[in-house]
Scaffold this motif. Sequence first.
Motif, short mmCIF file in Angstrom:
data_model
loop_
_atom_site.label_atom_id
_atom_site.label_comp_id
_atom_site.label_asym_id
_atom_site.label_seq_id
_atom_site.Cartn_x
_atom_site.Cartn_y
_atom_site.Cartn_z
N MET A 123 73.65 7.69 -44.11
CA MET A 123 74.54 7.04 -44.18
C MET A 123 75.55 8.56 -43.24
SD MET A 123 76.17 4.97 -45.12
CE MET A 123 75.77 4.18 -46.31
N PHE A 146 75.98 -8.52 -40.92
CA PHE A 146 76.36 -8.18 -40.20
C PHE A 146 75.75 -8.51 -38.71
CE2 PHE A 146 79.57 -4.54 -41.93
CZ PHE A 146 80.27 -5.91 -42.44
N GLU A 169 80.13 1.02 -37.23
CA GLU A 169 80.66 -0.67 -36.98
C GLU A 169 82.15 -1.06 -36.33
OE1 GLU A 169 79.49 -1.78 -41.40
OE2 GLU A 169 77.50 -1.89 -40.48
N HIS A 185 71.35 -9.64 -43.77
CA HIS A 185 72.19 -9.02 -43.51
C HIS A 185 73.50 -9.75 -43.17
CE1 HIS A 185 74.34 -5.63 -42.13
NE2 HIS A 185 73.51 -4.53 -42.90
N ALA A 238 78.34 -7.00 -47.87
CA ALA A 238 77.77 -6.14 -47.01
C ALA A 238 76.20 -5.24 -47.26
CB ALA A 238 78.71 -6.09 -45.40
N GLY A 239 77.19 -4.22 -48.49
CA GLY A 239 76.14 -3.11 -49.24
C GLY A 239 75.05 -2.90 -49.74
N GLN A 279 86.79 -0.51 -45.21
CA GLN A 279 85.43 -0.76 -46.45
C GLN A 279 86.66 0.40 -47.37
OE1 GLN A 279 81.11 -0.83 -46.19
NE2 GLN A 279 81.69 -3.00 -44.35
C1 EMZ Z 1 78.73 -1.04 -45.12
C2 EMZ Z 1 77.13 -0.27 -46.52
C3 EMZ Z 1 77.44 0.53 -47.39
C4 EMZ Z 1 78.51 -1.62 -44.12
C5 EMZ Z 1 76.02 1.68 -49.14
O1 EMZ Z 1 76.14 1.17 -48.04
O2 EMZ Z 1 76.06 -0.95 -45.96
C6 EMZ Z 1 75.54 -1.74 -44.83
O3 EMZ Z 1 74.37 -2.04 -45.09
C7 EMZ Z 1 77.11 -1.92 -44.03
O4 EMZ Z 1 76.59 -2.37 -42.95
O5 EMZ Z 1 78.85 -2.09 -42.80
O6 EMZ Z 1 78.51 -1.93 -46.18
#
Ligand code: EMZ
Length: 383
Positions: free
Chosen positions: A269, A156, A61, A154, A218-219, A69
Amino acid sequence: MNKSEHIDPFKKVRSEIGHEEIDDHGDPVTMILRHKDVRKVAHNWRCFSSDAPGRIPVPSEVNIRTTRQIPFEVDPPDHTHYRRIVEPIFKRPLHKEFKEQLKNQIEALIKFATQKKSIEVISEFSLPLQSKALTLLLNMPPEEAELWIGWGTHVFRGEGDTLDRNKASILYDYIDKQMDIAIVEPSDNFFSTLLNSEYKGRKLTREEVKGIAMLTFAGGRDTVINLVSNTLAYIAEHPDILREIKKDSGLIPVATEEFIRYFSPLTHMGRVVKEDSEICHHMARNNTRVSLCWASANRDENVFEDADTVKVNRKINPHMAFGFGTHNCLGATHTRQIMQTLLSLLTQHISSIVFLSGKENIEQWGRFSRKVGYNTLNLEFIG
Ligand code: EMZ
């Protein structure tokens, strides 16, 4: 094949090689596929660091945000300090009053669903459920959910699931506005609480609160939405599950973990390699990225018997769908509460669910195609 099934695309490469190189917008990523290797790398935060704003998610991102974050993109020891601040907020779902409110929200959605001939699950059930439940977590008025629902699955990603800076700025502006309001009218909501929190003897900065809020919005969004939708689709095609958990409600927490393992809503991740390291006989170079593929680890046949089968009474279930180690998912308590409440209410109000139609949402990672959920899903709830 049942329409609700989720095939493991990693099986062959996991057993034969254990890792796979993919391209993420010109930044290569080595996906780690075996349970034992994923655990090892997740544990070793010194070599496999999270200290890289925007570069930890895969896809990266870096083009849509500069804000870090928190605590997600911070390594210990600072991570530990931040985590201590946010933990009490994310444990609120364990309170009795919270559980009661969550139950009321989900019950209303189920009643709504049974009154209709059919529902489109994403827009009429899972997305509203996720946003409403988030108002409880953030201690904000329930009406606020209407606005968040409008942001889609979502925050983003726009059309075609591509990262979209303009769309992301809606969330950034919203967070700024909420912080402004909290400064003028302090309350006990999420933003006020964070702005008044102490971090190593000083107040959290606006940028830090923004980083925590971004992660929160977002998460746990598409992941929770997919988990709920996938579970409903699966129950529709496997009516025995509802019968089994109706007979023995003690199975609800066990079944919850099994659905979370099987669907693994977050595929993987990333981490940034801090020094040349070897993982599963593969050299990972300093400053390149690896990804911890939870979805593959959770189907590892060396750990899970009949890994591709949903067993709602699975006894030993060391899944890593919520990650592993230092960065295990902050939202896990909330997600578990949502799932357990949903399953319990389904046994009370629903006799069966009919799968009408679904359009699958497929992620592509190099040569792996993975179903993560549905773009649309039509079900009939029979009361
Ligand atoms: C981030 C991520 C965190 C990221 C545990 O996941 O989730 C994604 O969906 C986001 O785009 O920015 O928060």
